[in-house]
Design an enzyme around this catalytic site. Sequence first.
Site, short mmCIF file in Angstrom:
data_model
loop_
_atom_site.label_atom_id
_atom_site.label_comp_id
_atom_site.label_asym_id
_atom_site.label_seq_id
_atom_site.Cartn_x
_atom_site.Cartn_y
_atom_site.Cartn_z
N GLY A 7 0.80 -1.22 0.00
CA GLY A 7 0.00 0.00 0.00
C GLY A 7 0.84 1.28 0.00
CG HIS A 8 -1.27 4.97 0.53
ND1 HIS A 8 -2.34 4.13 0.63
CD2 HIS A 8 -1.43 5.89 1.51
CE1 HIS A 8 -3.13 4.53 1.60
NE2 HIS A 8 -2.61 5.59 2.16
CG ASN A 9 2.14 7.17 2.51
OD1 ASN A 9 2.60 7.68 1.49
ND2 ASN A 9 1.08 7.65 3.12
CB SER B 214 1.12 4.65 6.69
OG SER B 214 0.65 5.61 5.77
#
Lengths: 353, 353, 353
Positions: C259-261, C279
């Site tokens: 996922g993002h981050n 994250s």
Amino acid sequence: MAHSVKEIAAALGAEAFGAVDLLMDSAAEPAAAGPRDLALAMTPAYENALAQGQARAAVVWPGADWQALGLEAAIIAPRARLAMSGLTQLLDQPLPGSGISQFAAIDPSAQIGANAVIGAFSVIGAGAVIGDECWIGDHVTIAAGVKVGSGCTLHAGVRLQRHVTLGHGVCLHPNVVVGGDGFSFVTAEPSNVEKARETLGEVDMQPPTDPTWYRIHSLGGVSIGDDVEIGANSCIDAGTIRATRIGQGTKIDSLVQVGHNVIVGEHCLLCAQAGVAGSTVIGDRVVVGGKAGVADNLIVGDDVVLGGAAVVLSNVPKGRMMMGYPATKMKTHIEGYKALRRLPRVLRDLAKR
Amino acid sequence: MAHSVKEIAAALGAEAFGAVDLLMDSAAEPAAAGPRDLALAMTPAYENALAQGQARAAVVWPGADWQALGLEAAIIAPRARLAMSGLTQLLDQPLPGSGISQFAAIDPSAQIGANAVIGAFSVIGAGAVIGDECWIGDHVTIAAGVKVGSGCTLHAGVRLQRHVTLGHGVCLHPNVVVGGDGFSFVTAEPSNVEKARETLGEVDMQPPTDPTWYRIHSLGGVSIGDDVEIGANSCIDAGTIRATRIGQGTKIDSLVQVGHNVIVGEHCLLCAQAGVAGSTVIGDRVVVGGKAGVADNLIVGDDVVLGGAAVVLSNVPKGRMMMGYPATKMKTHIEGYKALRRLPRVLRDLAKR
Amino acid sequence: MAHSVKEIAAALGAEAFGAVDLLMDSAAEPAAAGPRDLALAMTPAYENALAQGQARAAVVWPGADWQALGLEAAIIAPRARLAMSGLTQLLDQPLPGSGISQFAAIDPSAQIGANAVIGAFSVIGAGAVIGDECWIGDHVTIAAGVKVGSGCTLHAGVRLQRHVTLGHGVCLHPNVVVGGDGFSFVTAEPSNVEKARETLGEVDMQPPTDPTWYRIHSLGGVSIGDDVEIGANSCIDAGTIRATRIGQGTKIDSLVQVGHNVIVGEHCLLCAQAGVAGSTVIGDRVVVGGKAGVADNLIVGDDVVLGGAAVVLSNVPKGRMMMGYPATKMKTHIEGYKALRRLPRVLRDLAKR
């Protein structure tokens, strides 16, 4: 493109303080922010990180003493994550390209709307209709007869199969497949799956006389509502004799499977690697956590929240928060889980009695 | 193309009643059926829906009083889902296109069978062999030396890597990858995974001297049997020194992973998001439920049924119905689950004694 | 290309015995080996299989009496799987093709390194930089401004979106998507997900006034370290305002979601269908088993091993071996599982007291 702190605050509906004419090129985490980056320090946890970076302006938490933090300007946003939406939209760059690539293969009978961008090596089939202001990337496949609403974004490698209709403002990330055939097969005699459901597994399965899986064809296609977004490598399968449907405003993450005949309501959230099996109906505003699954032919009520990796094997009343495998009410799940953690010791104690 | 009720019944091996010369254009759910749609009302649950629609003819359940339902003609099918197979096949339209697209890039040394259709921007490598009557969509990549049997359907974005062989009548949905490298890596010293298996996690893992994962190359390719179907975005990885194998008649859903060296038997069903890890052997007629997983180097016997999201961590004898994580016999799983549901109260009662 | 037994042993750093000048074309399982195949019989379990095949030379286990096994030559490798790495590398053939396909669409402002191979219908955007000795297959999409290090391998259908940077020696399998937008949405008022976390599901969820999911744009891209490998149809999402990062030497299997981050450390192993939510930070040398998931905003320490299908819902200290849903220490999980297996009988016994 640079924006002043004042402009940014206005776009966010937030208040700006200090040197509000400072120009910002982009946003950054506080520790990594340069002098022309708007630092995002939306909770007090970022106080030290601000000092490490070179930010002159920041979005800070309500109540922050921005001058004491060494800033020349500040934006205070009451709901930080919502501000992030406006801010990142403002700072985002438009997708590149204009017009129709000389390397696209567009059937002469397809209708292409005004200002559409179509990338290299994309294919648009006979009779397809593409709305105005669509951005279609490279390597996209759009089958004959497909309808795409206005303002849609189709990234590289998207595949729209037969009988697919997209509403307006739909965004499909790379390699999304919409309208692949449903996974629908039948045996001549009742199959072991049907028998297992009947006998609850009490009897061992025997080889059937005819093991062939006969295919049920998918004639119904898929209908996707306005403002739906679907993440990379996700699949929405075609319905059997009516469309599989995704309601408007629903957002779907990467690697999600939505089976044939499924109806997903409006404003739902389906997180990464979630799966919904054939003919299940998901209500409005349902949140399906990452890796969660819903079995076939079930009904999940409005406003249900399914925790990450929950496995739903029966209908869920509206408004429920569910966890576990099989999924139960969150409270039941947590009680059971806590009891299980105590169980080894309890069994040891019982053995001593 | 329109078909008479009589023709449709004959194609299904079912009986037709009433005005059997009525012409039908397509099939529909009872409530949505127009006068030229054959309504599919295969259980009494559809009685009211039939009244809402405009159907003149329907497939109805055995024993239905079709005249009282307001129909002019009816087909009675003893096994409804099997009838769906014949019916949807009859009403389906052939995939469009003919011949070889001018935009395809076909190596001169590739052999293309009679009547093959090859779509735009597809690539066929040196020495590849494509059987007669194959339908290959747009944007398909076929590596050098790959063999594709006759009558195969390869949808847009399918990738066939080196050393892949497909039987006859194979159907691959969009973005399927066959023959990607197996996930096979080794450390110079025994890795933490190996240590964890030995110590059962009693000892915390320590950093290894050399953390590098050395790659074991995949030289064995993949062999896919006749009449196999594989759903969108699924992956079948190449074997190490012999082919990964999928037996004839096996059907695989979307987003399924079949690891390197795996052998899947004949007439199996692997539902969406299932995964089979490296070197595991799956028998014939095995059903793997959605999201179910089988760990590496195991043997799953013939006719086993794995429930949705079951996680198999040890060998499974033939004919077993398995559920849970770790998967156990369905009966054991249900007993354990029911006991767990009672456990919080039992613990409270015990505490009072 | 044929290699002598002596050459192969030298490449493996192993000892060769007997007729070490015998030439081998490839490797094979013992039972299937022909006279010019090096049989891989690395454990005594292969003794009978050797007799079934026609191998004249084999890699055998330490201590094997190779002459008694009917072999003319033998290689003895102390760590069999490590030998497989060298051996399969030696026997692998280079990927085909040379130079830049006439059917590739390369922006004039892109920089292409020396000896790069670029396949048919691949697209390289404005300002992209491709390192020396890269092998880029057919149908690859590389967005404007992307940086690809030297010696990278990008298989067919790979999509590199905006703001993506690859190190040197990166290998991406077919249809991998790097840099798709993160799944980051926010409601105007606190959402039901936020409420569910607060109330732990005690209160049923109510419909919000404004159900709209507002999009947080992804401006941060992805940064992939040297020698990373990513399996077919996997996705690495773009970060919000800084890059999602994959550390050098990390290997990722098929159908994995990052996922993002997210930050994944160095020399990690993420097995098929694993998922890491937004994250979260994964340490160095972490092994994430197949189908395992890690929830968002967590920290997983160095050298952690997550068993297959483990679902991590809280931080994990370094060096832990974790299993279950929710994941716990392996020992705790096994105790709980064993206790659960005994529980139905215990409850029956209690009822009798």
